[in-house]
Scaffold this active site. Structure first.
Site, short mmCIF file in Angstrom:
data_model
loop_
_atom_site.label_atom_id
_atom_site.label_comp_id
_atom_site.label_asym_id
_atom_site.label_seq_id
_atom_site.Cartn_x
_atom_site.Cartn_y
_atom_site.Cartn_z
N GLU A 300 54.81 71.05 22.19
CA GLU A 300 54.07 71.87 23.15
C GLU A 300 54.80 71.87 24.82
OE1 GLU A 300 49.43 72.08 22.02
OE2 GLU A 300 49.72 71.46 23.93
N HIS A 329 61.18 60.19 -1.03
CA HIS A 329 60.95 60.76 -2.38
C HIS A 329 60.53 62.28 -2.20
CE1 HIS A 329 61.82 56.76 -4.22
NE2 HIS A 329 61.21 56.11 -2.93
N LYS A 443 44.30 80.83 21.85
CA LYS A 443 42.74 80.32 22.22
C LYS A 443 42.22 81.55 22.66
CE LYS A 443 42.88 75.59 24.01
NZ LYS A 443 42.64 74.59 25.00
O1 PA5 Z 1 48.01 69.34 25.50
C1 PA5 Z 1 47.42 70.10 25.64
O2 PA5 Z 1 46.95 70.64 26.71
C2 PA5 Z 1 46.50 70.91 24.51
O3 PA5 Z 1 47.04 70.72 23.20
C3 PA5 Z 1 45.00 70.71 24.69
O4 PA5 Z 1 45.05 69.18 24.31
C4 PA5 Z 1 44.07 70.92 23.50
O5 PA5 Z 1 44.34 72.54 23.42
C5 PA5 Z 1 42.76 70.76 23.86
O6 PA5 Z 1 42.40 71.14 24.91
P1 PA5 Z 1 41.08 70.59 25.70
O7 PA5 Z 1 41.31 69.05 25.92
O8 PA5 Z 1 40.94 71.39 27.06
O9 PA5 Z 1 40.01 70.68 24.95
#
Ligand code: PA5
Length: 476
Positions: A300, A329, A443
């Site tokens: 990310e 394996h 989302k």
């Molecule tokens: O790293 C990030 O920002 C995302 O992966 C969020 O953690 C994930 O989308 C969940 O978001 P939130 O904590 O707002 O529910």
């Protein structure tokens, strides 16, 4: 000056097996290439230091500014341990992967199956999906009237987590009536989102995720610390470990700052060698979910389409999780003989929490009897060395992060090392390592499908309606 503890419990980064004088010039990295990046590295390190605590770098202060918060977490954890038999985290992505990784690393590998008097706290579940069978299965195995739920969402708006909240709040109201809100702890942004409003309206116990700490950098905030403390993990040592690694990242010398060296190497691998896959392979079940946590952090943060100035780059390295020796394996054949597009990072542990002797036996079968008198500890270590050698012989690059043992202090160092590497990589690649427009897009698209009536979703509905339609001919 290094303290005795810092010295004895120091984790290390060993990059021998990816250097060109070890692995062969075609695919290895040379000291000259690393030194060539000296100025860029210096700038990257200086930029992170200069901007500490600001913008999205709020996580860089977490080891230092949470004394009171850690005390509140410890008090709350004690109450949870006294009052509940199960603790469930409802969250996803950065709000779930950290708690899972820390719990797996630092507690018994069959924690939930231990008898109550041998477990360090209540049973522990992290529900990070909206698979209906999984939620039904959870409700089958827990006694909701004896369960505390930690709803974790930074944005306070993630549909997966909020739908879980709706299900659990409803079930709690039916099971325990007016007392339902005593079963909920919310971890969220201080101002933004729906969860903070719900928490205030219903008087939930609250912990805050600082607005300058992004989801995937939040493991050392209450997101990771509360579940850890509830399960009996020493959160002060996690933070101490992070501090110890932070001290090492104060150096702008590539050969003294392991995070900087690692970032420079990965930068060279991406830009010059075309290594687009990064396999993390812990040789310890306890670190299995560290690879999951790292995968999100790496994917990310670094998978971006444009530079900070908006130039198209489509950069990133695909993280892959593997487990030693299990995946020897399964995956290793590909790693040793497939395309030259991967680097393998081993997580190696010096001393395991248990020693498991292999009894002698089967004397008439020499290929079995040679194992007798050894230990599983020796075997897993030999398998790690064997894999490292097989990769080297095949001209494939690997490196090792070595933990002398797995405890809260070394895990704190590991988390900090990987977070810092990621931040430096953002600087070197000149991308925003702290946003996630691709995640936001998915989302919005899924909430649109579900019929959210908000304005931005209506616009997305029109856009999605114009997308190419599936053709029946392509479905067999
Ligand atoms: O790293 C990030 O920002 C995302 O992966 C969020 O953690 C994930 O989308 C969940 O978001 P939130 O904590 O707002 O529910």
């Amino acid at each position: 000056m290094e303290t005795k503890k810092e010295f004895q419990q120091k984790i290390s980064l060993d990059v021998n097996h990816l250097m060109s004088d070890m692995v062969g010039h075609q695919y290895g990295v040379s000291p000259a290439q690393i030194d060539f990046c000296k100025d860029a590295a210096l700038e990257a390190q200086a930029a992170i230091e200069k901007n500490r605590g600001t913008g999205w770098l709020g996580w860089t202060e977490l080891p230092y500014n949470q004394d009171d918060i850690a005390s509140d977490i410890e008090r709350t954890a004690t109450l949870v341990r006294q009052q509940f038999e199960t603790f469930v985290v409802l969250g996803i992505g950065g709000s779930a992967l950290g708690p899972v990784a820390v719990q797996q690393a630092l507690n018994h590998l069959h924690y939930n199956e231990l008898p109550n008097d041998k477990r360090n706290g209540p049973k522990f579940y992290v529900e990070d999906n909206v698979d209906p069978e999984r939620m039904a299965a959870l409700l089958d195995v827990i006694d909701i009237s004896k369960t505390c739920f930690n709803i974790v969402t930074k944005s306070g708006a993630t549909a997966e987590t909020m739908s879980q909240y709706l299900i659990i709040a409803d079930a709690l109201k039916k099971a325990v009536g007016d007392n339902w809100s005593r079963h909920i702890i919310a971890t969220t942004d201080r101002e933004k989102g729906n969860l903070i409003r719900l928490a205030k309206d219903n008087n939930f116990k609250l912990f805050f995720i600082p607005s300058s700490v992004g989801g995937r950098f939040s493991v050392l905030s209450p997101v990771g610390l509360l579940p850890a403390a509830v399960c009996g993990i020493d959160i002060r040592q996690l933070l101490e470990g992070a501090k110890a690694m932070d001290k090492r990242t104060q150096s702008s010398d590539i050969w003294k700052n392991p995070a900087l060296l690692e970032a420079v190497i990965q930068y060279i691998l991406i830009q010059d060698v075309g290594i687009n896959i990064h396999v993390m392979m812990p040789y310890a079940d306890s670190l299995k979910y560290m690879a999951d946590w790292f995968s999100q952090l790496w994917a990310e943060s670094l998978g971006k389409s444009v530079t900070r100035k908006g130039m198209a780059v489509n950069v990133g390295q695909t993280p892959v999780k593997a487990l030693g020796v299990t995946d020897q394996h399964s995956q290793l054949q590909l790693y040793t003989e497939g395309p030259y597009d991967k680097v393998i990072t081993f997580l190696h542990v010096g001393e395991f929490g248990s020693t498991m002797p292999i009894p002698s036996g089967c004397e008439e079968y020499p290929n079995v009897s040679f194992l007798g008198g050894k230990t599983l500890n020796q075997l897993i270590d030999a398998e790690y060395s064997g894999t490292q050698y097989a990769l080297l012989r095949a001209g494939r690059m690997s490196q090792t992060i070595h933990l002398p043992f797995v405890n809260a202090y070394t895990v704190g160092q590991l988390i900090w090392l990987l977070e810092m590497v990621t931040a430096y990589m953002g600087e070197l690649l000149d991308i925003d390592a702290f946003n996630q427009p691709g995640v936001e897009e998915s989302k919005i698209a899924s909430y649109t499908v579900l019929g959210n009536v908000d304005d931005k979703y209506r616009r997305k509905q029109e856009e999605m309606a114009a997308a190419p339609k599936s053709k029946a001919a392509y479905i067999l």
